[in-house]
Write a protein that holds these residues in place. Sequence first.
Motif, PDB file in Angstrom:
ATOM      1  N   CYS A 118      -1.809   7.488  -1.283  1.00 23.56           N
ATOM      2  CA  CYS A 118      -1.789   6.924   0.068  1.00 23.56           C
ATOM      3  C   CYS A 118      -0.395   6.896   0.678  1.00 23.56           C
ATOM      4  O   CYS A 118      -0.224   6.445   1.811  1.00 23.56           O
ATOM      5  N   HIS A 145      -6.250   9.961   1.676  1.00 26.93           N
ATOM      6  CA  HIS A 145      -6.992   9.534   2.868  1.00 26.93           C
ATOM      7  C   HIS A 145      -8.227   8.688   2.556  1.00 26.93           C
ATOM      8  O   HIS A 145      -8.897   8.229   3.476  1.00 26.93           O
ATOM      9  N   TYR A 160      -4.664   2.475  11.749  1.00 24.68           N
ATOM     10  CA  TYR A 160      -4.976   3.098  10.465  1.00 24.68           C
ATOM     11  C   TYR A 160      -5.896   2.173   9.661  1.00 24.68           C
ATOM     12  O   TYR A 160      -5.422   1.232   9.026  1.00 24.68           O
ATOM     13  N   THR A 205     -11.584   4.505   3.848  1.00 27.66           N
ATOM     14  CA  THR A 205     -12.644   5.270   4.502  1.00 27.66           C
ATOM     15  C   THR A 205     -13.911   4.444   4.708  1.00 27.66           C
ATOM     16  O   THR A 205     -14.560   4.567   5.757  1.00 27.66           O
ATOM     17  N   THR A 219      -6.447   8.190   9.547  1.00 23.64           N
ATOM     18  CA  THR A 219      -6.994   7.898   8.227  1.00 23.64           C
ATOM     19  C   THR A 219      -6.100   6.945   7.450  1.00 23.64           C
ATOM     20  O   THR A 219      -4.960   6.679   7.830  1.00 23.64           O
ATOM     21  N   PHE A 274      -3.468   5.432   5.318  1.00 23.22           N
ATOM     22  CA  PHE A 274      -2.141   5.970   5.026  1.00 23.22           C
ATOM     23  C   PHE A 274      -1.135   4.833   5.086  1.00 23.22           C
ATOM     24  O   PHE A 274      -1.207   3.987   5.975  1.00 23.22           O
TER      25      PHE A 274
END
Length: 761
Positions: free
Chosen positions: A101, A135, A399, A403, A427, A429
Motif C-alpha cells: 500500500c 490497491h 482514498y 476495496t 484506490t 494507497f
Amino acid sequence: MIKLYDKGVYLVNGTDIVEDGPEAEAVLKRELGGAPSKEEAARNTIAYGILEEHNTSGNMEKLKIKFDKLTSHDITFVGIIQTARASGLEKFPIPYVLTNCHNSLCAVGGTINEDDHMFGLTCAKKYGGVYVPPHQAVIHQFAREMLAGGGRMILGSDSHTRYGALGTMAMGEGGPELVKQLLSKTYDINMPEVIGIYLTGAPVPGVGPQDVALAIIGEVFGNGYVKNKVMEFVGPGVSNLSADFRIGVDVMTTETTCLSSIWRTDEKIQEFYDIHGRSEDYKELNPGAAAYYDGMVYVDLSRIRPMIAMPFHPSNTYTIEELNANLLDILDDVEKKAAVSLDGAVDYKLKDKVRNGRLYVDQGIIAGCAGGGFENICAAADILKGHSIGSDEFTLSVYPASTPIYVELAKNGRLTDLMQTGAIVKTAFCGPCFGAGDTPANNAFSIRHSTRNFPNREGSKLQNGQISSVALMDARSIAATAANKGYLTPATEVDVTYSNPKYFFDKEIYANRVFDSHGVADPDVEIKFGPNIKDWPAMCALTDNLILKVVSEIHDPVTTTDELIPSGETSSYRSNPIGLAQFTLSRKDPAYVGRAKEVQAAETAREEGKDPAEAFSELKPVIDTIHTLYPEADASNTGIGSTIFAVKPGDGSAREQAASCQKVLGGWANIANEYATKRYRSNLINWGMLPFVIEKGELPFKNGDYLFVPDVRRAVEEKATEIKAYVAGDTMKEFTLQMGELTDDERTIILKGCLINYYKG
C-alpha cells in the motif's frame, strides 16, 4: 474540554474517578466494600490482562512478549525478511501479512516497486504468509477487517499499528523487532505505565474522530504525558462513539508517542466483528471494579470542536474557530516556527493565503488508515452533495482505505455524490500520508485527514527549493471547506443531515485476490529477487574502544525519522541498504553522507589490516592526542566511526532505516538529550549502534569534533550506565555519556555489531 491529572487515579466501576491520595482508601471502601492495594488495582486494567496473557517471562515487571500476528507493508517487509533470512529463517511461525500500500503505484525507479511485490508474494508462499496485492487495502484497514481480535496482540512494522478500538493491543516497531518474532524470540520491555483516557459526553454533529484525536495530541505530546505508555480508553463516552469513530481516534494515538492503546469494548465492536464475518473474534473488555491508572486524561467529547493541526506537527493544534478568529497572528507564529524547523532553507509563507480575511486552501485529501474509513467518507459525501468544489486551484482527492469500502461506496451512491462535485476518488494507497501522492504545487497549502504533517510529508523537496505544507483536519471539515471552494470552514458551520448508511462487508473481494497460505510453507518456492533487492553489508563487532567523529549536529527540539531518512520517493530504495543510505539526512544536513563516508574509509582500512590514518589523514593528530592518555589504543582494538547529535531524535515513523542507514555509512552511535520514541532507540540497538544520552545544556563537543570512548566494550559487558568519554582535540577533555537500561539481549546485540550477527552466533 480536556484535563490531565497530575497523579495516579482509581477508576471505580468504570465510571468514577478517584484521585490517589489519603482519601482514596475511604472512597474505595465505601463504593466497593473493600480497598484493594494500588498494586492489585493496577492489575485490573485491560492492558495488564492482555500483557499478562502474552508475557512469557513469568515476571510482569520484565516482559517478554510473543505476539499473535505480524503485519508489514511493501517498504518494510523486504528488509525484514532479508534480515530474518540472514539469521536463519525457515518459515513464519505465526501469521504474517504482507500488504502493498506504500509503493503500490509502481511509478518511480523502473521495475523496482513491483519487484518488491513479487519478492513478497514468493516469500508468502515459501514461508507460509499472507500477501495482499496493491490497491486492495492499506495495511491497517486490512488488519482491522481481517486480523484484529479481542485480547490479541499484533506487532507491525508501521508506526500506526493501532487496533485498540477493536480490543487488540497493537504496536508499531522497527523491522528488527518483527525479525525477533519471526525467529520465535520475544519483544522485551519493562512493564509500561497505563494512562486512562476517560471519555464522557458525545460529539456534536460535524465533529469527527480526527478532531478528538488532535485535541488529545495537542494536550499530551509536548509534555510527554503518555510517552512510551499504554493509553487505555474508558468511561461512558466510549459507548457514544461508533466503531469507525473509535478507530479514527485510536490510529492517531501514535502521534502522542505512546507505546500502544486499548479500549473497552461493547456491542458496537461486537457488531463490527459480526459485519466482517468474524463474530468469534469479539471479546468484551472492561477494567475491573477498581482499576489503578498511572495518570488520567479526562475528555469531554461534547466540548470538542473542529480542530486543525498546523504545520509542521500533529501537536500544533488549534480549533478552526480559533484560527479563523486570530488568523494573521497564528499564521505569523507558524511561519516563525517553520523558519526554525526548516533551517531557513526556503522562504516559507502562509499569510499570503489570506483572501478577503479568510484562509484559502489549495488542496484537500481524505486518505489512508486515518481518513479513509467508511463513515468519514460517507459524512464527507453528505456535506458535499449538491455542491461543487469549483474550478480554481482547490482540488479534492479521496482514498477509501480498502476495496471493500470502495465497493460499498459505489453501491450506496456516495461515490457518485463525491465525484459529481469535482472530487476524485482513488484506490487504497498510503502515499499522501508519507509524501508520494498528490504532491501540491510549490507554496501550496493542503488540508488532510491523514496521520502526519511533518515537513516533506506532502512530497515537496527543500533541497530543491520546493515547499508546500500540510495541516491535519477531519474529513467533515475538509468537505465543508471543499463545499466553500477552498475557504477554511469547520463542519459545525454547515447545515447537513448525516445519512449514516449501514456498512456491508463483502468478504469475497479478498477471497478472490489475496494469497493466503493458511500457515503452510512451501520450501520449494524460489524467491524472486529484483536487481534493486540487496543483502545487508557485513558489520563488525563492537571494538574495545571507539573513535567517533561528530558528523552532524541538530538542535531542533524534535527530529523526526523523516528528517533522518526521507520518506516519499526514497521509499523505492528501501530494499537496497547501500542505495538508500545515500539519502540519509539529505533534507536536514546534506553534507552528512560525505562526512560519514570519509570516516568510514578509515574504518574499512582498519578492518582490512591497513593504517586508518593513511586512508583518512585527518585522523593522525587525533590518534596522537589519544595516545597521550591511552597509548595502548590502536587499530587492533579501536573502531573508527561516525556519530550524530540530536536533541530528541526519532519522532514519527517506525522505519528501521532511520538507524540502519547511519550504520551502513559507518555510524557507531547516536548522542541525544533523549529519544523521542522507544522504537527509534530500539532500532539503534538492533543495528548495533550505541544509544548514548548526554545531559541537557551546553555540549562539550561540536560538529566535526572527534570523541574517544575508551573501554566501551567492557562498559557494555559490565552493564555500566555511565561511560567516560573525551573530546580528542589539542588535548583530551573528559565528559560523561549515559546509556540507560539495556536488556542482556540488547547488550549482546550491540557487542555483536547488529541483530544479524547476533543470530549468526
